[in-house]
Scaffold this active site. Structure first.
Site, PDB file in Angstrom:
ATOM      1  N   ARG A   1       0.849  -1.179   0.000  1.00 44.36           N
ATOM      2  CA  ARG A   1       0.000   0.000   0.000  1.00 44.36           C
ATOM      3  C   ARG A   1       0.886   1.230   0.000  1.00 44.36           C
ATOM      4  O   ARG A   1       1.061   1.888   1.011  1.00 44.36           O
ATOM      5  CB  ARG A   1      -0.891  -0.035   1.239  1.00 44.36           C
ATOM      6  CG  ARG A   1      -2.055   0.941   1.171  1.00 44.36           C
ATOM      7  CD  ARG A   1      -2.905   0.807   2.401  1.00 44.36           C
ATOM      8  NE  ARG A   1      -2.083   0.805   3.593  1.00 44.36           N
ATOM      9  CZ  ARG A   1      -2.472   0.316   4.757  1.00 44.36           C
ATOM     10  NH1 ARG A   1      -3.643  -0.223   4.892  1.00 44.36           N
ATOM     11  NH2 ARG A   1      -1.676   0.360   5.815  1.00 44.36           N
TER      12      ARG A   1
ATOM     13  N   LYS B   1       7.049 -18.516   9.418  1.00 49.24           N
ATOM     14  CA  LYS B   1       6.473 -18.733  10.731  1.00 49.24           C
ATOM     15  C   LYS B   1       5.979 -17.386  11.262  1.00 49.24           C
ATOM     16  O   LYS B   1       6.497 -16.357  10.831  1.00 49.24           O
ATOM     17  CB  LYS B   1       7.504 -19.348  11.662  1.00 49.24           C
ATOM     18  CG  LYS B   1       8.522 -18.338  12.204  1.00 49.24           C
ATOM     19  CD  LYS B   1       9.355 -18.945  13.276  1.00 49.24           C
ATOM     20  CE  LYS B   1      10.288 -17.940  13.877  1.00 49.24           C
ATOM     21  NZ  LYS B   1       9.745 -17.004  14.786  1.00 49.24           N
TER      22      LYS B   1
ATOM     23  N   HIS C   1      13.108 -19.618   9.258  1.00 46.54           N
ATOM     24  CA  HIS C   1      14.342 -18.943   8.871  1.00 46.54           C
ATOM     25  C   HIS C   1      15.459 -19.125   9.870  1.00 46.54           C
ATOM     26  O   HIS C   1      16.575 -18.706   9.642  1.00 46.54           O
ATOM     27  CB  HIS C   1      14.092 -17.448   8.611  1.00 46.54           C
ATOM     28  CG  HIS C   1      13.530 -16.722   9.791  1.00 46.54           C
ATOM     29  ND1 HIS C   1      12.214 -16.430   9.895  1.00 46.54           N
ATOM     30  CD2 HIS C   1      14.112 -16.276  10.905  1.00 46.54           C
ATOM     31  CE1 HIS C   1      12.009 -15.796  11.037  1.00 46.54           C
ATOM     32  NE2 HIS C   1      13.137 -15.701  11.660  1.00 46.54           N
TER      33      HIS C   1
ATOM     34  N   LYS D   1      18.726 -24.981   5.422  1.00 48.35           N
ATOM     35  CA  LYS D   1      18.848 -26.327   4.869  1.00 48.35           C
ATOM     36  C   LYS D   1      20.263 -26.860   5.089  1.00 48.35           C
ATOM     37  O   LYS D   1      20.477 -28.040   5.323  1.00 48.35           O
ATOM     38  CB  LYS D   1      18.546 -26.241   3.375  1.00 48.35           C
ATOM     39  CG  LYS D   1      18.359 -27.561   2.697  1.00 48.35           C
ATOM     40  CD  LYS D   1      17.801 -27.322   1.310  1.00 48.35           C
ATOM     41  CE  LYS D   1      17.534 -28.618   0.586  1.00 48.35           C
ATOM     42  NZ  LYS D   1      16.912 -28.365  -0.718  1.00 48.35           N
TER      43      LYS D   1
ATOM     44  N   GLU E   1      18.848 -15.734  22.622  1.00 44.57           N
ATOM     45  CA  GLU E   1      19.072 -14.472  21.930  1.00 44.57           C
ATOM     46  C   GLU E   1      19.553 -13.465  22.947  1.00 44.57           C
ATOM     47  O   GLU E   1      19.125 -13.500  24.108  1.00 44.57           O
ATOM     48  CB  GLU E   1      17.773 -13.984  21.286  1.00 44.57           C
ATOM     49  CG  GLU E   1      17.345 -14.827  20.103  1.00 44.57           C
ATOM     50  CD  GLU E   1      15.990 -14.396  19.571  1.00 44.57           C
ATOM     51  OE1 GLU E   1      15.959 -13.650  18.599  1.00 44.57           O
ATOM     52  OE2 GLU E   1      14.975 -14.802  20.155  1.00 44.57           O
TER      53      GLU E   1
ATOM     54  N   ASP F   1       6.955 -18.849  19.669  1.00 46.98           N
ATOM     55  CA  ASP F   1       7.821 -18.207  18.684  1.00 46.98           C
ATOM     56  C   ASP F   1       8.968 -19.124  18.264  1.00 46.98           C
ATOM     57  O   ASP F   1       9.352 -19.137  17.099  1.00 46.98           O
ATOM     58  CB  ASP F   1       8.374 -16.900  19.285  1.00 46.98           C
ATOM     59  CG  ASP F   1       9.081 -16.042  18.247  1.00 46.98           C
ATOM     60  OD1 ASP F   1       8.595 -16.005  17.104  1.00 46.98           O
ATOM     61  OD2 ASP F   1      10.102 -15.423  18.579  1.00 46.98           O
TER      62      ASP F   1
ATOM     63  N   HIS G   1      11.338 -24.132  15.687  1.00 46.67           N
ATOM     64  CA  HIS G   1      12.777 -24.310  15.569  1.00 46.67           C
ATOM     65  C   HIS G   1      13.311 -25.427  16.467  1.00 46.67           C
ATOM     66  O   HIS G   1      13.969 -26.349  16.006  1.00 46.67           O
ATOM     67  CB  HIS G   1      13.445 -22.984  15.907  1.00 46.67           C
ATOM     68  CG  HIS G   1      14.894 -22.966  15.625  1.00 46.67           C
ATOM     69  ND1 HIS G   1      15.423 -23.493  14.490  1.00 46.67           N
ATOM     70  CD2 HIS G   1      15.934 -22.491  16.337  1.00 46.67           C
ATOM     71  CE1 HIS G   1      16.733 -23.326  14.510  1.00 46.67           C
ATOM     72  NE2 HIS G   1      17.064 -22.733  15.626  1.00 46.67           N
TER      73      HIS G   1
ATOM     74  N   LYS H   1      14.942 -14.599  25.387  1.00 44.44           N
ATOM     75  CA  LYS H   1      15.518 -13.340  24.912  1.00 44.44           C
ATOM     76  C   LYS H   1      16.326 -12.723  26.036  1.00 44.44           C
ATOM     77  O   LYS H   1      16.101 -13.014  27.206  1.00 44.44           O
ATOM     78  CB  LYS H   1      14.393 -12.395  24.492  1.00 44.44           C
ATOM     79  CG  LYS H   1      13.685 -12.896  23.233  1.00 44.44           C
ATOM     80  CD  LYS H   1      12.853 -11.813  22.591  1.00 44.44           C
ATOM     81  CE  LYS H   1      12.252 -12.295  21.291  1.00 44.44           C
ATOM     82  NZ  LYS H   1      13.237 -12.396  20.200  1.00 44.44           N
TER      83      LYS H   1
END
Lengths: 304, 512
Positions: free
Chosen positions: B62, B169, B199, B203, B237, B256, B261, B359
């Site tokens: 937009r 995700k 992400h 792979k 993290e 999350d 993961h 986190k």
């Protein structure tokens, strides 16, 4: 860099160990030994290329400079680790009688039980696999295009003495071309009836590309000359029209296939470190190169 | 029918596969994901010569932009975030293929224009009717967008071409919403055309783990409950939620990270050898692991959750989660979650899998640690082995992907003393300077039509089945006031309750 004057293989090996513990990390994840046989004048460039490639393939790099074979034997070496290298490096200068016995210096310095690759940036031996140093390696890399004179002769010679494990950077250089050409036929499985390769008049890579196309497609491939740089155009004649990849500037190619708009595609000539890194990625025999070399030999024989 | 390409030869491993003629439509052009990951990955692919000539990228957002404004956005993002060097000729290859379609997700005219744009690209750029739709937008809009794609005939390919959709995700926030989401996508795109990207898990990493486990003889014999004491899977993290309060509040660490993961990592470590390494067979083995997961009976004793409080993290003073802008003081969203899972198989019975994520922890790290039992008999004096703990094999996922082996070694000197030493192997150092990023691999897989190693909806649903009871347990604790996320100072390794959780089993967390 530590300078060792009038030294021998065991002192060089000891210096490797000392350098490692000085660096604080005695463990090393090296995957191979790379021997570079080079002139004094090209040593710096060759070692720089090896350094860049060592990021992808951490190796013990042994630069061997064969000096004047007359007089008393002397071995000098510069040994180092770190400073931009993922691995270890020694630049070994040989003079005198030992020049004829370089393999006796190199053999004790090979990493245990891991592959050995050898690279002659210029002046390859006539038969790399029979060379005393070449015999130590399972991958022997020459570069026909580096010959100052007689490049065509150089690649022909390499093709004649082909032994499993031999490879030439002239072949490495054409991987992106080959990938694009294969993509043409991925997209449209048409019958190719003929082809042409246009390049500088003297270009080992172009000769190999023509031989590869001839061998894979069982067609006659015309070899045309242009002013370069390198390979400037490849055309595949098909029953639906011509597929053409032309690259006049050595960077950006135009990709044209029948019934489709022309599209630009980046096709840069790659620098030495990239070529060397590709070459070191696989150390087993390159069968496709073997077949291409055989074909080139036949094509040359047919000309005469 | 499809005759083999004579220029290809399985022995010719130098030749990379280049995607066929195709284009991509990107929804959510202005988001972080697009600018920091997707656009740079597209450039990097082009730079590596893996994108087809004529590849086209269409932005949809937009915004009142023209094509060149969009190109400028891509240019800036590539300059700032691409992995490989910027080359003018690569940029020129891409630049002619940029298009922009302004509009809302419910704007019929905009989707009409999108269809015309795609048709124009097929003509002008030879994209051949092959298009991937990348939904880099909040999942709430997926329904809208795929509905529009269907309505405007964008989702159905012509014969001999393809249409695919890529989603990120989170794949829902519980089993029910995940099913709804799958249904929404499934109504428009067949399962094989839906590509879900996790992400965090490239792979390359998946393949590295599979190679370590199944290409070697020395690890597999000890990869079971006879030798392994327990497994710790950690994703830490060092940052807080940043500006993502809107997304994070109500989602939390478990949804999350653990749902996708950590459970994926657990599958790769716990699964049996697949029949082959094609996507289907690997998926079958992963699903078996998820199906055999059992939760402990007492969730209050075997799970832990926390919220970061203010503190000093890495030399910086930072505020707590409840002080973040957009977070209510009463929020019970966890920023740290730890769970205990049992895998009820012959191989793993009795070996707990401890999964934790958070986190503002000590440092940024993702790893899987197999902690081995102590040797059944130590023929040394007790004092000699005081410093010897348990052997461990650690698969480091990031940063510096590699493997660490921890074992006991004699301390140099005359006394017999044994302590732990680490032996490190780094993938980065040994094979490639920088492995292709997860996004490059995924985008290439999408364009090549390679069945992804990324989760399909069956796996997503099974993961939610594991997590839902834990989330329900926490919600119940919140409701009856019997518990809430325990605060932990920023820059530390999580709340005390997480340590207590392992202490009950007589174990401790590794400091990764």
């Amino acid at each position: 860099m530590i300078e060792l004057i009038d030294t021998n293989a065991s002192q060089i090996a000891a210096e490797f160990t000392r350098a490692r513990s000085r660096a604080g990390s005695p463990a090393m994840g090296m995957v191979m030994t790379l021997i570079i046989v080079v002139d004094e004048s090209d040593a710096e460039d060759a070692m720089r290329a090896a350094r860049a490639a060592s990021h992808e393939h951490p190796a013990r790099v042994l630069g061997v400079i064969l000096g004047d074979g007359r007089g008393a034997a002397q071995i000098n070496a510069q040994v180092g680790t770190g400073s931009g290298w993922s691995g270890e490096t020694a630049l070994i200068r040989l003079r005198g009688e030992v020049v004829k016995h370089a393999e006796s210096v190199v053999l004790p310095l090979l990493l245990p039980d891991s592959p050995v690759a050898i690279w002659w940036p210029n002046h390859p031996p006539e038969d790399p696999a029979a060379d005393p140093l070449g015999r130590l390696a399972q991958r022997r890399i020459t570069d026909a295009a580096s010959a100052v004179r007689g490049k065509t002769q150089a690649i022909r010679l390499q093709c004649e003495v082909y032994t499993p494990g031999n490879t030439d950077l002239a072949w490495t250089r054409i991987t992106p071309w080959r990938a694009l050409l294969a993509a043409v036929l991925d997209q449209r499985p048409v019958k190719v009836t003929g082809a042409s390769v246009t390049a500088e008049r003297i270009s080992p890579s172009a000769d190999l590309l023509a031989a590869w196309l001839a061998d894979r497609l069982r067609i006659k491939v015309e070899r045309k000359s242009s002013r370069g740089p390198g390979i400037t155009e490849v055309v595949l004649h098909t029953n639906e029209g011509d597929a053409r990849i032309s690259r006049p500037d050595g960077k950006l190619a135009m990709f044209s296939v029948p019934d489709k708009p022309d599209r630009p595609v980046a096709l840069k000539r790659r620098a030495l470190p990239e070529l060397l890194a590709e070459e070191l990625r696989r150390l087993d025999e390159d069968e496709v190169y073997a077949e291409t070399a055989k074909r080139l030999r036949k094509m040359e024989a047919g000309k005469q | 029918m499809n005759q083999a390409n004579p220029l290809r030869d399985p022995r010719d491993r130098r030749l990379p596969r280049i995607a066929g003629p195709s284009g991509m439509v990107l929804f959510g052009v202005t988001g972080d994901l697009s600018r920091k990951k997707i656009m740079p990955a597209i450039y990097d692919l082009a730079n590596r010569g893996l994108l087809p000539p004529g590849f086209s990228l269409t932005g949809f957002a937009r915004r009142d932009w023209a094509d060149q404004d969009f190109a400028q956005i891509v240019h800036d993002s590539v300059k700032a975030h691409a992995r490989t060097e910027f080359r003018e000729e690569v940029w020129r290859q891409l630049a002619e293929g940029f298009r922009f379609v302004p509009g809302d997700f419910d704007d019929d005219a905009a989707f009409d224009q999108l269809r015309r744009t795609i048709e124009e690209l097929d003509q002008a750029r030879g994209t051949g009717g092959n298009h991937a739709f990348y939904l880099a937008i909040p999942p709430g809009f997926f329904g809208n967008v795929v509905g529009q794609l269907k309505e405007h005939g964008l989702s159905t390919p012509r014969d001999g071409s393809w249409r695919r959709v890529v989603v990120e995700k989170p794949f829902g926030h519980d089993l029910e919403s995940a099913r709804e989401l799958n249904q929404t996508l499934g109504e428009v795109f067949p399962a094989g055309s839906v590509f879900r990207i996790d992400h965090y898990l490239g792979k390359e990493t998946v393949q590295n783990i599979l190679a370590l486990r199944f290409a070697n003889e020395m690890f597999e014999p000890i990869w079971n409950n006879t030798y392994v004491d327990h497994v710790q899977i950690t994703m830490a993290e060092d940052v807080g939620i940043g500006g993502r309060a809107g997304y994070y509040d109500g989602i939390g660490a478990a949804r999350d990270v653990i749902q996708n993961h950590l459970l994926q990592l657990m599958c790769l470590v716990a699964m049996e050898e697949p029949v082959s390494f094609d996507a289907d067979n690997v998926r079958i083995e992963k699903e078996k692991v998820l199906q055999s997961v059992q939760l402990p009976n007492r969730l209050d004793l075997t799970t832990a959750r926390g919220q970061y409080a203010e503190g000093w993290a890495g030399g910086e003073k930072v505020g707590g989660f409840l002080d973040e802008e957009g977070i209510k003081k009463s929020s019970t969203t966890e920023t740290y979650a730890a769970v205990t899972l049992n895998v009820a198989t012959r191989r793993w019975a009795g070996v707990p899998f401890y999964l934790r994520t958070g986190k503002r922890l000590g440092r940024r790290v993702t790893e899987v640690a197999l902690v081995f039992k102590r040797a059944p008999h130590l023929p040394f004096a007790a004092a000699a082995v005081e410093e010897l703990t348990q052997n461990a094999l650690v698969i480091r996922v990031q940063p510096d992907e590699g493997v660490t082996l921890r074992f006991g070694s004699k301390v140099p000197g005359t006394q017999m003393e044994i302590r732990d030493v680490n032996m490190d192997f780094v993938y980065g150092g040994s094979f490639t300077e920088s492995s292709p990023e997860a996004y490059e691999r995924l985008i290439l897989d999408v364009l090549l039509g390679d069945p992804p190693l990324f989760p399909r909806h069956e796996e997503v649903e099974l993961s939610w089945k594991i997590l839902d009871p834990i989330l329900a347990h926490w919600a119940k604790q919140d409701a009856n006031g019997k518990g809430k996320p325990e605060p932990y100072p920023s820059g530390t390794w999580g709340p005390a309750s997480a340590d207590a959780m392992l202490a009950r089993d007589g174990r401790t967390w590794r400091r990764p």
